[in-house]
Design a protein around this motif. Sequence first.
Motif: not given
Lengths: 113, 113
Positions: A6-11, A21, A23, A89, A108-110
């Motif tokens: 998954q990317w990005p890891a944080t946003l 996002l 996957c 997510y 992913t932390r949004l």
Amino acid sequence: SQTIHQWPATLVQPVGSPLSLECTVEGTSNPNLYWYRQAAGRGLQLLFYSVGIGQISSEVPQNLSASRPQDRQFILSSKKLLLSDSGFYLCAWQRQGGLYEQYFGPGTRLTVT
Amino acid sequence: QQQVKQSPQSLIVQKGGISIINCAYENTAFDYFPWYQQFPGKGPALLIAIRPDVSEKKEGRFTISFNKSAKQFSLHIMDSQPGDSATYFCAASMRGNAGKSTFGDGTTLTVKP
């Protein structure tokens, strides 16, 4: 062996901005794919699932959409983010016809500001 | 709505003690019951799973007990260790449902040294 990315890891995104996002799954074919959202300290909310290319089912009406352009690619999108879209997510895959266990990506932390 | 009710919401156990997390379900069509372990900032990972044709499954220090008549299942962690501190989710799934799982709300386990 199978791997899910998954990317990005944080946003961090402003309200009203678009979102994409991604996957991808390696090492398997024709998986079931899932998008979940997890609010802080809460459980897993299923957002979308797909049993094949171009086949998307939505669980919860909302500001998000999903697409599956390739067999092992699952994309979560939004045209205009809301503050309430903030969360963690998670993408997951599952073998079709398997024992129903799901394998989750790193997430992913949004944060919508 | 198909539900899986999980309790307790949080649990504190001393090192070496037994951690017990309970789940109850409503739909008798469920035929697969996995448990997932999630560390902060990570995606959930399958820990152990059981089918309703057995009453108990053990893997190392982790045991699932299943009571079909009561529609309940539980996770027992023997000799709990600080490294077991995580959030645990029970889930239930059935055939013909696109592999979707119904998740409990999670239990945050803290094992004190």
